[in-house]
Design a protein around this motif. Structure first.
Motif, PDB file in Angstrom:
ATOM      1  N   ALA A  43       0.840  -1.196   0.000  1.00 13.38           N
ATOM      2  CA  ALA A  43       0.000   0.000   0.000  1.00 13.38           C
ATOM      3  C   ALA A  43       0.876   1.247   0.000  1.00 13.38           C
ATOM      4  N   GLY A  44       0.584   2.197  -0.849  1.00 20.48           N
ATOM      5  CA  GLY A  44       1.282   3.475  -0.909  1.00 20.48           C
ATOM      6  C   GLY A  44       2.394   3.532  -1.920  1.00 20.48           C
ATOM      7  N   GLN A  45       2.860   2.375  -2.423  1.00 16.87           N
ATOM      8  CA  GLN A  45       3.991   2.403  -3.339  1.00 16.87           C
ATOM      9  C   GLN A  45       3.598   2.930  -4.718  1.00 16.87           C
ATOM     10  N   VAL A  46       2.404   2.632  -5.168  1.00 13.35           N
ATOM     11  CA  VAL A  46       1.953   3.165  -6.454  1.00 13.35           C
ATOM     12  C   VAL A  46       1.817   4.680  -6.382  1.00 13.35           C
ATOM     13  N   ALA A  47       1.339   5.176  -5.225  1.00  6.22           N
ATOM     14  CA  ALA A  47       1.261   6.627  -5.072  1.00  6.22           C
ATOM     15  C   ALA A  47       2.653   7.253  -5.099  1.00  6.22           C
ATOM     16  N   TYR A  48       3.639   6.574  -4.510  1.00  9.83           N
ATOM     17  CA  TYR A  48       5.018   7.081  -4.544  1.00  9.83           C
ATOM     18  C   TYR A  48       5.538   7.112  -5.978  1.00  9.83           C
ATOM     19  N   LEU A  49       5.265   6.053  -6.743  1.00  8.35           N
ATOM     20  CA  LEU A  49       5.681   6.045  -8.150  1.00  8.35           C
ATOM     21  C   LEU A  49       4.971   7.133  -8.947  1.00  8.35           C
ATOM     22  N   GLU A  50       3.703   7.353  -8.635  1.00 13.82           N
ATOM     23  CA  GLU A  50       2.977   8.421  -9.325  1.00 13.82           C
ATOM     24  C   GLU A  50       3.601   9.781  -9.031  1.00 13.82           C
ATOM     25  N   LYS A  51       4.038   9.964  -7.796  1.00 13.54           N
ATOM     26  CA  LYS A  51       4.659  11.240  -7.446  1.00 13.54           C
ATOM     27  C   LYS A  51       5.962  11.420  -8.207  1.00 13.54           C
ATOM     28  N   LEU A  52       6.797  10.369  -8.290  1.00 13.59           N
ATOM     29  CA  LEU A  52       8.024  10.453  -9.056  1.00 13.59           C
ATOM     30  C   LEU A  52       7.745  10.730 -10.532  1.00 13.59           C
ATOM     31  N   ARG A  53       6.724  10.094 -11.028  1.00 16.76           N
ATOM     32  CA  ARG A  53       6.385  10.304 -12.433  1.00 16.76           C
ATOM     33  C   ARG A  53       5.935  11.728 -12.690  1.00 16.76           C
ATOM     34  N   VAL A  54       5.123  12.272 -11.774  1.00 21.06           N
ATOM     35  CA  VAL A  54       4.665  13.652 -11.930  1.00 21.06           C
ATOM     36  C   VAL A  54       5.841  14.617 -11.875  1.00 21.06           C
ATOM     37  N   ASN A  55       6.800  14.378 -10.961  1.00 17.04           N
ATOM     38  CA  ASN A  55       7.973  15.250 -10.882  1.00 17.04           C
ATOM     39  C   ASN A  55       8.792  15.187 -12.162  1.00 17.04           C
ATOM     40  N   GLN A  56       8.959  13.969 -12.699  1.00 16.92           N
ATOM     41  CA  GLN A  56       9.723  13.832 -13.934  1.00 16.92           C
ATOM     42  C   GLN A  56       9.012  14.537 -15.088  1.00 16.92           C
ATOM     43  N   LEU A  57       7.719  14.375 -15.158  1.00 18.92           N
ATOM     44  CA  LEU A  57       6.980  15.056 -16.221  1.00 18.92           C
ATOM     45  C   LEU A  57       7.008  16.565 -16.030  1.00 18.92           C
ATOM     46  N   ARG A  58       7.017  17.023 -14.766  1.00 19.39           N
ATOM     47  CA  ARG A  58       7.095  18.461 -14.517  1.00 19.39           C
ATOM     48  C   ARG A  58       8.421  19.033 -15.019  1.00 19.39           C
ATOM     49  N   LEU A  59       9.532  18.319 -14.749  1.00 21.11           N
ATOM     50  CA  LEU A  59      10.831  18.768 -15.249  1.00 21.11           C
ATOM     51  C   LEU A  59      10.863  18.769 -16.771  1.00 21.11           C
ATOM     52  N   ALA A  60      10.286  17.733 -17.359  1.00 19.90           N
ATOM     53  CA  ALA A  60      10.244  17.685 -18.826  1.00 19.90           C
ATOM     54  C   ALA A  60       9.416  18.830 -19.379  1.00 19.90           C
ATOM     55  N   CYS A  61       8.314  19.135 -18.704  1.00 19.21           N
ATOM     56  CA  CYS A  61       7.470  20.247 -19.161  1.00 19.21           C
ATOM     57  C   CYS A  61       8.206  21.576 -19.072  1.00 19.21           C
ATOM     58  N   VAL A  62       9.027  21.752 -17.984  1.00 16.41           N
ATOM     59  CA  VAL A  62       9.798  23.004 -17.869  1.00 16.41           C
ATOM     60  C   VAL A  62      10.783  23.138 -19.018  1.00 16.41           C
ATOM     61  N   MET A  63      11.457  22.045 -19.360  1.00 20.13           N
ATOM     62  CA  MET A  63      12.391  22.088 -20.483  1.00 20.13           C
ATOM     63  C   MET A  63      11.677  22.382 -21.797  1.00 20.13           C
ATOM     64  N   VAL A  64      10.551  21.745 -21.989  1.00 22.71           N
ATOM     65  CA  VAL A  64       9.799  21.987 -23.218  1.00 22.71           C
ATOM     66  C   VAL A  64       9.299  23.430 -23.265  1.00 22.71           C
ATOM     67  N   GLN A  65       8.865  23.946 -22.128  1.00 27.63           N
ATOM     68  CA  GLN A  65       8.402  25.338 -22.097  1.00 27.63           C
ATOM     69  C   GLN A  65       9.535  26.310 -22.418  1.00 27.63           C
ATOM     70  N   LYS A  66      10.747  26.022 -21.888  1.00 32.08           N
ATOM     71  CA  LYS A  66      11.874  26.908 -22.157  1.00 32.08           C
ATOM     72  C   LYS A  66      12.172  26.977 -23.648  1.00 32.08           C
ATOM     73  N   VAL A  67      12.270  25.823 -24.279  1.00 30.70           N
ATOM     74  CA  VAL A  67      12.574  25.786 -25.707  1.00 30.70           C
ATOM     75  C   VAL A  67      11.451  26.424 -26.517  1.00 30.70           C
ATOM     76  N   VAL A  68      10.225  26.145 -26.156  1.00 28.21           N
ATOM     77  CA  VAL A  68       9.091  26.677 -26.919  1.00 28.21           C
ATOM     78  C   VAL A  68       9.012  28.189 -26.774  1.00 28.21           C
ATOM     79  N   ARG A  69       9.239  28.688 -25.557  1.00 28.95           N
ATOM     80  CA  ARG A  69       9.177  30.137 -25.374  1.00 28.95           C
ATOM     81  C   ARG A  69      10.279  30.851 -26.146  1.00 28.95           C
ATOM     82  N   GLY A  70      11.521  30.302 -26.175  1.00 28.91           N
ATOM     83  CA  GLY A  70      12.576  30.901 -26.982  1.00 28.91           C
ATOM     84  C   GLY A  70      12.244  30.905 -28.456  1.00 28.91           C
ATOM     85  N   TRP A  71      11.668  29.793 -28.898  1.00 28.56           N
ATOM     86  CA  TRP A  71      11.280  29.705 -30.314  1.00 28.56           C
ATOM     87  C   TRP A  71      10.174  30.709 -30.629  1.00 28.56           C
TER      88      TRP A  71
END
Length: 1719
Positions: free
Chosen positions: A758-786
């Protein structure tokens, strides 16, 4: 068990909690909402004493932490897991998570069903939902539990499939509080079994099975404060199935009926429904003898103050109850006796007792008490005896027996005990009778038990009933815990996990306190045996025995007559008062003896023997008490209610232990019965009481979260590194988890799945959300410069463009200024020239006008003078003429007068001379000679007249022969008319040419004259020419209008005819659909009849094998077959009635035959009348022949030489009279003869018309008589319906011909040929009536002898394989061969042989299609049946067939036999084969549609949705075929190839694929509506892609116009709905305008179950769904949720002639048809 794990605890210590960070969400306790959601405002540290939280309403709070335990609050699951179908799929398993998930599903998604492991949680919506129709039943049939949304039908289907698969008995245990919906859940499960496992018409047991519900609800259900239809008894129904898993019978057991409700009801409660139903229907005539009144007047039903229930009609419910009694075989007499007993109980409750003393020690009942009289009268009892023993009792001692009066209170208790006993005995008797009706004599193979039992109950005052109920729930909860634990253990062992057994709560100690030796029940029975036992003594024994020895028993501090039991669901306080009385269930023996002596057979039967319920268990056996104070009583007569209940419960548990259980837990969302109102406090109480939280705890103690390797890889591959990727996904998942989760015991790898704590899937979901958040920041940086770079480029280009346009603007201004200057100079010069020109023209025009007026005045004066002179000359002419005429008239009159005077003088002289001559004898003689000559002449004239009459008679006889010549005359007249019209045309053309030449000559003269005119007239001529041109334009416009007018008329007529044709076509389609539905029902009944024959043959074989089988068994089987045959005949009779109603235009068959015979009789009478008229005309002619002559009339001799003078004188006078008479008679006869001739001609014309009409009527009458003489039954009605369909087709064809004729008439009207059109129509009519001539060229025929007919059918139908290569060139060769044989029978006029060939061929096709249901075989015979039908229509010889055939084919038309009836039979057979073809295609596609359309992910997604629904087998074995869209397309291509190979007509092929596409759309959409996991944006894209490929497949086969694309429209709109935005009002407008093919429930269902699979997606809000509902309120109120899978479009078989010439057909040798002789 062995131990437990702290990792399974949902609340972990803060020191081990790494998830309590900022933005994490937790649950905190709340006194009102039980649990509230809050968000952490900052990270938690171990030294913190409080949690800084923010509530959902924005309030910031500091929540204290328990310093002793250091346990934090429950963590909240991620939003991705919100609204899961299965509670065990949640990452955090605890009470607030379960409560919140149920709340979200219930309020936001309106989902009332949710899984919790193996348990189905059902929440009562208190509202009717469209979830239980037959379409939903068929949608869940055959589906696994996890494949569809949770539903009560899924549990029923799982039990049914496990029974059929494992051949093991099943049971469904339904429990819950009163009002939670247990009864309705049981009813839906019973309906599911009755629909899916129907008895196939053997004994109609499913109807009886469902009919038991209204009866049991009426006699066993009542209104309580919590439920309007609460079951006050428990029941266990065993539904028996045979070897084919059809329902064959049922068995019912009942438990612990609440008999105290009969005599007492709490406030706002009611007695059992049957009492109120009977009182509401008391005004019926058949119930007058019951003497009932309103329910308010009876003590046993008015104590609760609630007489009626809102929304319930007791009269209608009572009618349903009576109907159910009749269905179950209760006779009218039995029903009346049942109602009499129930009414007697009401009268018994109104019997009041009186006392002679103040203390009320001696009570009595007046003998004239009307209620006592009614009670005894209804039950057939002795009134005096009953009145006496109601207030007295018998006491027996060792030495004597004496009678004692009862007090008023004791008498009232005795009366109530008697009422309860009577009702209990009646209840048991009814249950026994229902069991007898539902039981089957055949041997059962397996059964499914359905347990509808009361849930855990706790009230303010709990007594004996609640104690028994809670004891039963303790036993059931113990079995439930063991089953859940075993289920979890089996799952782990299957996957090969190493795990330690977890502890679970065992409630066996609590059960031991109740049922063990010296337990509560044991002490209660012991105290009941004591003569002076009381409730207080029993309570004291309980305290002494259990107060200090058991932790589950407790004595209240403030009471000595109560005790508390610590149940699994909570502590319950029981009041000891009344336990002994209810356990004894005492009724006096004297009262029972009176009932045994009743005159009523049913009453006597109830009390003469013990009432033993179904299953052999005695539930409410009565202890007859005689109050023997000193004499001991045998224990056999002291069986208490508790011992009975324990015995029955023990038997129930044994039964349940021998079956596979399935659990349904029903919950109440609120106590106010408001629809979709969620009360968290009440829900938590029930979750704790029903064992749901125990299931959650067991799951949480192990590994609740389970992922397949494929889903885990798809979901969390964003967390993977390059080094972790491996070819094997299982190894990749292991590498990832080793890096992400540091803990060996937090997850385990199974064979097909990964198991998480119990709780491990929620922990994985949190890691996944953080990873996607970092990816979104990188994508936003490149898109805004473009975007900034693109913005700069757009600005630079915009500046250059602005400069360019500015310079161009300045240049254009300079050029414009120069042009304007030049233009001003030109305008000035032109204006000055115009001014001077206007002055000159004005002066010139004035001079010309003055000259014209002067010349005109002079000319007018000269013209007036000439007119006056001309008028004077005319006056002179007329006056002179009048004077000359007057002189001429006077002279003429004078001359005429002179001539008259002279002629008169000469006439007198001649008269005198004649008188002298008349006196001489010679004159008489000469006169006599002249008279004789005249008489002879007259006689000759009479003879001539007679001959003329004969000639007229012959002419009348020859009129019929001359009728044929009239046609030729009409033709010649038409040719003359055409010739004259041609000559008239030529004359008109010549005249027009002459006029044209004259006009040309006149024009030339006018031009010559105009050339000589002066120059002043030229302007006038120009004006005239202008006017002439205008007139010419108007003339041309008028001519165009004249020419277009017929076209407009033609278009209007065409539109009217087209609209009428469309209307007729629509009516035809509707009638065809209804007819085909009847055909489907007929085929179903025919199939059932064949199955019955097979079963009979099988049973006969079994009887021959089993010689030792008793004769009773065979007799029972014969009886079953007889019943089945009777039921089949009844259904055929019902279908015949349905067919007659559908063909109401044709009327009843007997009436039709009677009408046809009347028409024949009238036609015969009219023909006899015409014959009699002809005979009268012949008799008149004969009378004219035999009429006497004048000589005979006057008695004169035939030679005049022998006459005397007197005779001559008399003869002279007679001759004069005779001459006058003869002249008058001749004139009269001539006129009469002319009138008779006209009348005869008119009658002859009328006779010809009537004879033609009667010929048609006689032909129709013969046809109708032939149809009426056909074999009676369903075939006759089907032929009649098909005949009506053909008549409708003929009407359509007539309409088309009418359109063609109207067009032709319009064209002829334009050419002025109305007369020729009329003549042509008359010619068509005459040719239609005339009989076609027979040709003598008979070719393309095959002779099949009678003895070779069986070989022909065997080689050509029965044993023929469609795969033969010889049939590739002509796949419909069997149809042509059969038709060629029929042609030969027609050639030799052998009607019997033709009928025999058709009957054998049709029977052979039916046998082949029944034996082999393969798609190719059915397609082959459908094509041949259709071709044979076309051949019959093409070569029938009528007008339409002549137009369809070529000149060579016309020679092969049928000449002698009328085979139109076989057109109808073949059409019916083709329809039957078409439906069988659709079923075969559906059977092959059924298992492909859902995997191929919904589960086949062609477009790969970057994220996968968690396992939101539960499946019994997550991973399919390797040998199981996985279907994709490619499989569906390949199957469709196979269908198309087979149908094209066997020569099926393209129009029929289009209809086949239209129906197949409808099946694909219906199955896909129904599964989409019932599966939350596929209702997402990503799946909508997948489905849309699949639909586009299906459409492309249609276009590749040129089938896009067959209507298949239209049937896919609902599915397309559903996918569009999933892809649209669902937030604003504009989005709602788009959805409402786009989703026109979806119903309101379908749209709302898709919106409510829409599930986002990405973080950036949002769920559909409840307000948006309500907005959509309000907008769709104006649509048609359709509550259809699922598409009808059984719907079949009406099929139409077009009659398209075959170009094949029968003479050119060659029969291959492989068919072995050498015995056929060619003609």
């Amino acid at each position: 068990m062995s131990g437990s794990h702290r990792d399974g605890d949902p609340r972990v210590r803060m020191s081990a909690a790494g998830l309590y960070t900022e933005s994490s969400r937790v649950w905190i306790s709340d006194p009102e909402d039980v649990w509230k959601s809050a968000e952490l405002m900052k990270d938690y540290k171990e030294e913190d004493c409080v949690l800084h939280l923010k509530l959902e309403d924005g309030t910031n709070i500091e929540y204290p932490i328990d310093q002793n335990t250091r346990e934090s609050q429950y963590l909240r699951n991620p939003d991705i897991l919100m609204g899961e179908n299965d509670l065990t799929a949640l990452s955090y398993l605890h009470e607030p998570a379960v409560l919140h998930n149920l709340k979200v599903r219930f309020l936001e998604s309106n989902c009332i069903y949710t899984y919790c492991g193996i348990v189905l949680v059902a929440i009562n919506p208190y509202e009717q939902l469209p979830l239980y129709g037959d379409d939903v039943i068929y949608a869940y049939s055959g589906q696994d539990v996890g494949d569809m949304d949770p539903h009560i039908f899924a549990v029923a289907e799982n039990a049914y499939r496990q029974m059929a698969r494992d051949d093991k008995n099943q049971s469904v245990i339904i429990s819950g509080e009163s009002g939670a919906g247990k009864t309705m859940s049981a009813k839906w499960i019973m309906r599911y079994f009755a629909t899916i496992g129907g008895s196939a018409g053997e004994t109609n047991v499913e109807a009886k099975f469902l009919a038991s519900n209204p009866i049991m609800e009426a006699i066993g259900n009542a209104k309580t404060t919590r439920n309007d239809n609460s079951s006050r008894f428990g029941k266990y129904i065993e539904i028996d199935f045979n070897r084919r898993y059809h329902i064959m019978g049922a068995n019912m057991r009942t438990y612990l009926l609440e008999k105290s409700r009969v005599v007492f009801q709490a406030e706002e409660e009611r007695n059992y429904h049957i009492f109120y139903q009977l009182c509401a229907s008391a005004n019926l005539a058949e119930f007058s003898e019951l003497a009932l009144d309103s329910a308010e007047n009876y003590w046993y039903v008015n104590q609760g103050g609630e007489i009626g229930i809102d929304g319930t009609d007791d009269v209608a419910d009572f009618e349903r109850t009576r109907t159910a009694f009749t269905t179950l075989g209760f006779s009218e007499s039995y029903q009346m006796e049942i109602f009499q007993i129930i009414a007697s109980i009401l009268h018994l409750g109104n019997i009041n007792f009186q006392s002679n003393d103040r203390d009320g020690e001696r009570s009595f009942v007046h003998s004239n008490n009307k209620h006592l009289h009614r009670f005894c009268e209804l039950l057939g009892l002795e009134q005096n005896q009953m009145a006496y023993w109601l207030s007295h009792r018998k006491l027996v001692t060792l030495n004597e027996t004496y009678i004692k009066s009862m007090t008023t209170k004791q008498a009232t208790g005795s009366r109530d005990a008697l009422a309860k006993h009577i009702y209990g005995q009646l209840f048991n008797w009814i249950v026994n009778q229902i069991d007898k009706t539902l039981k089957s004599c055949s041997k059962q193979r397996s059964f499914i038990g359905l347990l509808d039992i009361y849930g855990f109950e706790t009230f303010e005052r709990n007594s004996f009933e609640q104690f028994c109920i809670n004891y039963a729930n303790e036993k059931l909860q113990q079995k439930f815990n063991l089953h859940v634990f075993k289920w979890e253990q089996e799952e782990y062992l299957t996957e090969g996990l190493s795990w330690a057994l977890v502890d679970y709560r065992d409630n066996q100690p609590c059960i031991d306190v109740i049922e063990a030796k010296m337990g509560i029940f044991d002490l209660l029975d012991e105290e009941c045996k004591m003569p002076r036992g009381t409730d207080e003594k029993w309570a004291q024994k309980l305290y002494n025995q259990h107060q200090y020895t058991s932790d589950y028993f407790q004595k209240p501090r403030m009471s000595n007559s109560a005790f508390t039991i610590h149940h699994y669901a909570g502590d319950v306080l029981y009041q000891c008062e009344g336990f002994l009385q209810k356990n004894r269930d005492t009724v006096y023996e004297e009262q029972i003896n009176i009932l045994k002596a009743s005159k009523s057979e049913l009453v006597a039967e109830l009390f003469r023997k013990e009432a033993v319920p179904s299953g052999g268990v005695q539930i409410s056996r009565i202890n007859l008490k005689t109050l023997r104070k000193t004499l001991p009583v045998a224990s056999g007569h002291k069986k208490t209610v508790s011992s009975q209940f324990r015995a029955s419960l023990h038997l129930l548990m044994e039964t349940l232990n021998s079956t596979t259980p399935h659990y349904v837990r029903c919950l109440k969302p609120n106590d106010s019965k408001q629809p979709f109102l969620f009360n968290p406090r009440r829900m938590v109480q029930q979750l704790r009481a029903c064992g749901i939280l125990e299931t959650v705890r067991l799951s949480a103690a192990g590994y609740p979260s389970r992922w397949t390797y494929t889903d885990f890889f798809s979901r969390y591959r964003v967390l993977m590194r390059k080094n972790d990727i491996h070819e094997d996904k299982k190894q990749t998942c292991k590498n990832v988890l080793e890096n992400l989760i540091k803990g060996v015991n937090k997850y385990q790898f199974g064979r097909s799945k990964i198991f998480f704590r119990a709780g491990q899937v929620a922990y994985l979901e949190k890691l996944r959300v953080n990873q996607l958040r970092l990816a979104c920041v990188m994508v936003q940086k490149v898109v805004r410069g473009w975007l900034q770079w693109k913005k700069y480029q757009r600005a630079y280009k915009a500046i250059i463009i602005m400069q360019k346009y500015t310079r161009r603007f300045l240049a254009k201004q300079f050029v414009e200024h120069s042009r304007r200057t030049r233009a001003a100079l030109v305008i000035q010069s032109r204006y000055r020239t115009l001014t001077v020109r206007r002055e000159y023209v004005l002066t010139r025009r004035a001079a010309v006008t003055i000259q014209a007026w002067a010349k005109g005045m002079a000319a007018r004066r000269m013209y007036g003078k000439m007119v006056q002179e001309q008028k004077a000359i005319v006056l002179q002419k007329y006056i002179r003429g009048w004077l000359s005429s007057t002189r001429y008239q006077r002279t003429l009159r004078a001359i005429i007068h002179i001539q008259c005077c002279y002629r008169r003088t000469m006439a007198y002289r001649q008269l005198k001379k004649l008188k002298v001559e008349a006196c001489s004898l010679q004159h008489y003689r000469e006169l006599n000679k002249g008279m004789e000559k005249k008489i002879l002449q007259l006689q000759c004239k009479v003879n001539d007249q007679t001959k003329e009459n004969k000639m007229l008679v012959e002419q009348m006889a020859a009129l019929t022969a001359s009728h044929k010549n009239e046609v030729h005359k009409l033709k010649s007249e038409m040719e003359l008319v055409h010739q004259r019209m041609g000559e008239a045309k030529q004359e008109q053309l010549a005249k027009l040419q002459e006029q044209l030449e004259q006009a040309l000559r006149g024009r030339s003269k006018a031009e010559a004259r105009a050339s000589r005119e002066q120059t002043e007239l030229r302007q006038h001529l120009a004006i005239l020419q202008k006017e002439n041109s205008q007139l010419n334009d108007e003339r041309e416009t008028f001519n165009k209008l004249v020419l277009e007018q017929p076209k407009i008329i033609q278009e209007q007529v065409s539109l009217k005819v087209a609209s009428k044709s469309r209307q007729l076509q629509a009516e035809l389609e509707e009638e065809r659909f209804h007819y085909q539905s009847l055909m489907k029902e007929f085929s179903r009944l025919e199939q059932r009849y064949e199955n019955l024959k097979d079963e009979m043959s099988l049973m006969k074989m079994n009887e021959m094998r089993n010689e030792d089988t008793p004769e009773v068994g065979s007799a029972v089987k014969c009886q079953e077959l007889e019943n089945e045959n009777k039921a089949l005949n009844d259904e055929l009779h019902k279908l015949r009635n349905v067919g007659s109603i559908a063909a109401n235009d044709a009327g009843d068959q007997s009436k039709a035959s009677f009408r046809v015979r009347n028409q024949l009789k009238a036609a015969t009478e009219e023909l006899d009348l015409l014959k009699s008229q002809l005979l009268l005309a012949e008799r008149k002619i004969e009378e004219l022949k035999n009429k006497p002559s004048m000589a005979d009339l006057f008695g004169l001799p035939k030679d005049g030489n022998k006459m005397t003078a007197d005779d001559l004188r008399c003869a002279y006078d007679a001759v004069r009279v005779a001459n006058k008479l003869l002249m008058d008679q001749l004139q009269e006869e001539k006129n009469q003869h002319e009138e008779e001739m006209e009348t005869a001609q008119k009658e002859a014309r009328d006779l010809r018309g009537k004879l033609c009409q009667r010929r048609h009527q006689v032909a129709e009458s013969r046809q109708q008589l032939l149809e009426a003489d056909l074999e009676g039954g369903l075939q006759q009605e089907i032929v009649q319906l098909a005949h009506e369909n053909l008549e409708l087709l003929e009407l359509v064809e007539k309409q088309e011909r009418t359109v063609y004729k109207l067009k032709k008439q319009l064209k002829s009207m334009e050419l002025g040929k109305l007369k020729s059109v009329t003549e042509s129509n008359r010619h068509d009519l005459s040719t239609t009536v005339s009989t076609p001539s027979k040709t003598k060229d008979f070719q393309g025929m095959l002779e099949c002898k009678k003895e070779d007919e069986a070989y022909l059918i065997r080689n050509l139908v029965t044993d023929l394989q469609p795969q033969l290569d010889t049939l590739g060139v002509l796949p419909t060769l069997p149809a042509f061969i059969i038709f060629m044989c029929v042609r030969h029978a027609d050639h030799v006029n052998d009607e019997q042989r033709a009928h025999s060939l058709f009957a054998a061929m049709i029977s052979g096709i039916k046998k082949v299609s029944k034996r082999n249901n393969d798609f190719e075989m059915v397609a082959f015979w459908l094509s041949n049946t259709y071709r044979l039908l076309v051949c019959l229509r093409q070569y029938s010889g009528d007008e339409n067939s002549v137009e369809m055939s070529t000149p060579e084919q016309r020679k092969h038309a049928l000449r002698n036999l009328d085979l139109s009836q076989y057109c109808l039979i073949l059409s019916d057979l083709a329809i039957q084969l078409y439906h069988q073809l659709i079923k075969a295609a559906e059977g092959k596609l059924q298992q492909m549609i859902v995997p191929g359309m919904l589960e086949n992910n062609v477009i790969k997604s970057k994220s996968a949705r968690p396992a939101a629904y539960r499946k019994k087998m997550e991973a399919l074995p390797a040998d199981i075929t996985s279907y994709t869209l490619k499989s569906i397309l390949q199957q469709l291509s196979s269908f198309h190839c087979i149908l094209s190979k066997h020569g099926l007509h393209p129009e029929i092929l289009k209809q086949v694929f239209r129906q197949i596409y409808y099946i694909i759309a219906a199955v896909t959409l129904n599964n989409l509506l019932l599966r939350r996991d596929v209702c997402s944006f990503h799946n909508a894209v997948q489905i849309r892609n699949h639909v586009s490929q299906l459409i492309e497949w249609l276009q590749g086969r040129n089938l896009q116009h067959c209507g298949a694309v239209e049937v896919l429209e609902p599915l397309i709109q559903a996918t569009q709905l999933l892809q649209l935005n669902k937030v604003t009002d504009a989005d709602a407008d788009v959805i409402c305008s786009m989703c026109t093919m979806l119903t309101q429930p379908q749209i709302v269902k898709i919106l409510t179950i829409y599930t986002p699979i990405h973080e950036f997606e949002e769920r559909v809000t409840v307000s948006f769904v309500k907005n959509i509902q309000n907008r769709l309120a104006g649509r048609s109120p359709s509550r259809q949720l699922l598409m009808d899978l059984k719907y079949v479009f009406a099929v139409n078989f077009p009659i398209i002639p075959s170009p094949v010439n029968l003479q050119e057909i060659q029969i291959p040798e492989v068919l072995q048809l050498d015995f056929l002789r060619r003609f």
